[in-house]
Scaffold this motif. Structure first.
Motif, PDB file in Angstrom:
ATOM      1  N   VAL A   1      -3.507  -0.748  -7.844  1.00 49.07           N
ATOM      2  CA  VAL A   1      -3.341  -0.511  -9.587  1.00 49.07           C
ATOM      3  C   VAL A   1      -2.040  -0.061  -9.560  1.00 49.07           C
ATOM      4  O   VAL A   1      -1.276   0.114 -10.787  1.00 49.07           O
ATOM      5  N   SER A   2      -0.463  -0.942  -8.707  1.00 44.05           N
ATOM      6  CA  SER A   2       0.955  -0.515  -8.913  1.00 44.05           C
ATOM      7  C   SER A   2       0.577  -2.170  -9.208  1.00 44.05           C
ATOM      8  O   SER A   2       1.400  -2.625  -7.882  1.00 44.05           O
ATOM      9  N   GLU A   3       1.745  -2.722  -9.685  1.00 50.73           N
ATOM     10  CA  GLU A   3       1.922  -4.109  -9.945  1.00 50.73           C
ATOM     11  C   GLU A   3       3.139  -4.009  -8.728  1.00 50.73           C
ATOM     12  O   GLU A   3       3.546  -5.114  -8.360  1.00 50.73           O
ATOM     13  N   PRO A   4       4.310  -3.714  -9.936  1.00 51.05           N
ATOM     14  CA  PRO A   4       5.588  -3.620  -8.741  1.00 51.05           C
ATOM     15  C   PRO A   4       5.148  -3.454  -7.441  1.00 51.05           C
ATOM     16  O   PRO A   4       5.892  -4.283  -6.428  1.00 51.05           O
ATOM     17  N   LEU A   5       3.845  -2.709  -6.318  1.00 47.15           N
ATOM     18  CA  LEU A   5       3.899  -2.553  -4.987  1.00 47.15           C
ATOM     19  C   LEU A   5       3.211  -3.733  -4.664  1.00 47.15           C
ATOM     20  O   LEU A   5       4.030  -4.556  -4.061  1.00 47.15           O
ATOM     21  N   ALA A   6       2.389  -4.724  -5.745  1.00 51.55           N
ATOM     22  CA  ALA A   6       1.390  -5.495  -5.674  1.00 51.55           C
ATOM     23  C   ALA A   6       2.580  -6.784  -5.536  1.00 51.55           C
ATOM     24  O   ALA A   6       2.391  -7.506  -4.755  1.00 51.55           O
ATOM     25  N   GLN A   7       3.543  -6.882  -6.267  1.00 54.33           N
ATOM     26  CA  GLN A   7       4.359  -8.134  -6.663  1.00 54.33           C
ATOM     27  C   GLN A   7       5.065  -8.067  -5.400  1.00 54.33           C
ATOM     28  O   GLN A   7       5.528  -9.059  -4.714  1.00 54.33           O
ATOM     29  N   ARG A   8       5.681  -6.777  -4.843  1.00 49.55           N
ATOM     30  CA  ARG A   8       6.278  -6.600  -3.283  1.00 49.55           C
ATOM     31  C   ARG A   8       5.703  -7.820  -2.193  1.00 49.55           C
ATOM     32  O   ARG A   8       5.925  -8.046  -1.171  1.00 49.55           O
ATOM     33  N   LEU A   9       4.449  -6.935  -2.519  1.00 50.18           N
ATOM     34  CA  LEU A   9       3.554  -7.218  -0.982  1.00 50.18           C
ATOM     35  C   LEU A   9       3.207  -9.111  -1.502  1.00 50.18           C
ATOM     36  O   LEU A   9       2.985  -9.645  -0.144  1.00 50.18           O
ATOM     37  N   ARG A  10       3.290  -9.038  -2.613  1.00 51.41           N
ATOM     38  CA  ARG A  10       2.957 -10.475  -3.010  1.00 51.41           C
ATOM     39  C   ARG A  10       3.614 -11.142  -1.955  1.00 51.41           C
ATOM     40  O   ARG A  10       4.139 -12.522  -1.469  1.00 51.41           O
ATOM     41  N   SER A  11       5.341 -11.077  -1.868  1.00 51.21           N
ATOM     42  CA  SER A  11       6.725 -11.653  -1.780  1.00 51.21           C
ATOM     43  C   SER A  11       6.410 -11.289  -0.009  1.00 51.21           C
ATOM     44  O   SER A  11       6.793 -12.686   0.480  1.00 51.21           O
ATOM     45  N   ASN A  12       6.133 -10.401   0.616  1.00 52.53           N
ATOM     46  CA  ASN A  12       6.065 -10.198   1.458  1.00 52.53           C
ATOM     47  C   ASN A  12       5.298 -10.706   2.415  1.00 52.53           C
ATOM     48  O   ASN A  12       5.210 -11.785   3.467  1.00 52.53           O
ATOM     49  N   TYR A  13       4.153 -10.854   1.507  1.00 56.59           N
ATOM     50  CA  TYR A  13       2.626 -11.591   2.624  1.00 56.59           C
ATOM     51  C   TYR A  13       3.233 -13.458   2.692  1.00 56.59           C
ATOM     52  O   TYR A  13       3.052 -13.911   3.360  1.00 56.59           O
ATOM     53  N   ALA A  14       4.532 -13.634   1.663  1.00 59.60           N
ATOM     54  CA  ALA A  14       4.373 -15.021   1.496  1.00 59.60           C
ATOM     55  C   ALA A  14       4.773 -15.707   2.106  1.00 59.60           C
ATOM     56  O   ALA A  14       4.727 -16.315   2.967  1.00 59.60           O
ATOM     57  N   ALA A  15       5.936 -14.644   2.648  1.00 55.80           N
ATOM     58  CA  ALA A  15       7.226 -15.421   3.413  1.00 55.80           C
ATOM     59  C   ALA A  15       6.333 -15.103   5.017  1.00 55.80           C
ATOM     60  O   ALA A  15       6.871 -15.723   5.633  1.00 55.80           O
ATOM     61  N   LEU A  16       5.534 -14.266   5.229  1.00 54.35           N
ATOM     62  CA  LEU A  16       4.454 -14.370   6.617  1.00 54.35           C
ATOM     63  C   LEU A  16       4.130 -15.464   6.739  1.00 54.35           C
ATOM     64  O   LEU A  16       3.551 -16.128   7.845  1.00 54.35           O
ATOM     65  N   GLN A  17       3.443 -15.760   6.035  1.00 55.12           N
ATOM     66  CA  GLN A  17       2.379 -17.110   5.224  1.00 55.12           C
ATOM     67  C   GLN A  17       3.436 -18.127   5.841  1.00 55.12           C
ATOM     68  O   GLN A  17       2.628 -19.400   6.534  1.00 55.12           O
TER      69      GLN A  17
END
Length: 194
Positions: free
Chosen positions: A118-134
Motif C-alpha cells: 500500500v506504499s509506492e515508495p516502499l514498493a519502489q525500494r523493494l523492486r530495486s532491491n529485488y532487481a539487484a538480487l535477481q
C-alpha cells in the motif's frame, strides 16, 4: 560552540529504532514519538532527519536491506575460491534469514513487504532491491550451470527464498526444513543443467 551532529549516524540510529519497533509491533506500531524515544533523540531531531514518516520508513528499509546485503557480501568474500554453486548456496541461505539470530530481521522485512503493498515508495525500494538480487542470482546461476533461462531461474530462486522466510516465521516450516527445501531446489537446478 554548537554541538556538531553527524546526520548520517543519527539517521542510522533512527533506522535501527524503527526496525526494533517494527519487530515488536509491526510497522503500524511505529510512531515518530516512539522512534524518537527508542533512538534517544528528540522529536525535532527525527523530523530534521526525515521530513515524513514514509521517508523514514524508506530509509529504514534501505538500511536493513544494506545490512543483509553486506552479510551476503561478507559470506561470499570469506572464501573467494568457492565455486559459483557454493556461492549461490551461501547467498540464498543468507537471504532466506532462516537462522535464529536473523529472526528479528525476518519479521521486520516481512512487515516492510506487507506495507509495500500500500506504499509506492516502499514498493519502489523493494523492486530495486529485488532487481539487484535477481541480477546477482542470474550471474551466479549462469556461471554455475547452463540453464535455458537464467533470469527465470533467478526469479524462481528469489521467490522461493522469500517464501521460505515467511513459512519459517509463521511456524509452517522449521528452519531446518526450509534449508533442506532450498538445498533440494538448488540440487535439482544443478541436475537439470548438466
Amino acid at each position: 560552540m554548537p554541538k556538531q551532529v553527524d546526520h548520517a549516524t543519527r539517521r542510522r540510529v533512527i533506522a535501527d529504532a524503527v526496525c526494533r519497533l517494527a519487530d515488536e509491533r509491526g510497522l503500524e506500531g511505529v510512531t515518530l514519538r516512539d522512534v524518537a524515544a527508542r533512538a534517544q533523540v528528540s522529536m525535532g531531531a527525527v523530523q530534521r532527519c526525515f521530513h515524513t514518516k514514509e521517508e523514514m520508513l524508506v530509509f529504514a528499509l534501505t538500511h536493513i536491506g544494506d545490512r543483509i546485503a553486506e552479510r551476503v557480501r561478507t559470506r561470499l568474500t570469506a572464501s573467494p575460491a568457492q565455486s559459483p554453486r557454493t556461492a549461490l548456496g551461501h547467498a540464498t541461505t543468507e537471504l532466506a534469514l532462516l537462522r535464529d539470530e536473523h529472526r528479528a530481521e525476518a519479521r521486520v522485512w516481512l512487515a516492510f513487504l506487507a506495507q509495500a503493498a500500500v506504499s509506492e515508495p516502499l514498493a519502489q525500494r523493494l523492486r530495486s532491491n529485488y532487481a539487484a538480487l535477481q541480477t546477482m542470482f542470474t550471474h551466479l546461476i549462469s556461471e554455475a550451470t547452463n540453464p535455458e533461462d537464467p533470469p527465470q531461474e533467478a526469479r524462481t530462486l528469489l521467490a522461493l527464498t522469500d517464501g521460505l522466510t515467511t513459512h519459517v516465521l509463521i511456524g509452517h516450516l522449521t528452519p531446518e526444513q526450509a534449508e533442506k527445501t532450498l538445498h533440494a531446489h538448488l540440487t535439482n537446478l544443478w541436475e537439470r543443467s548438466t
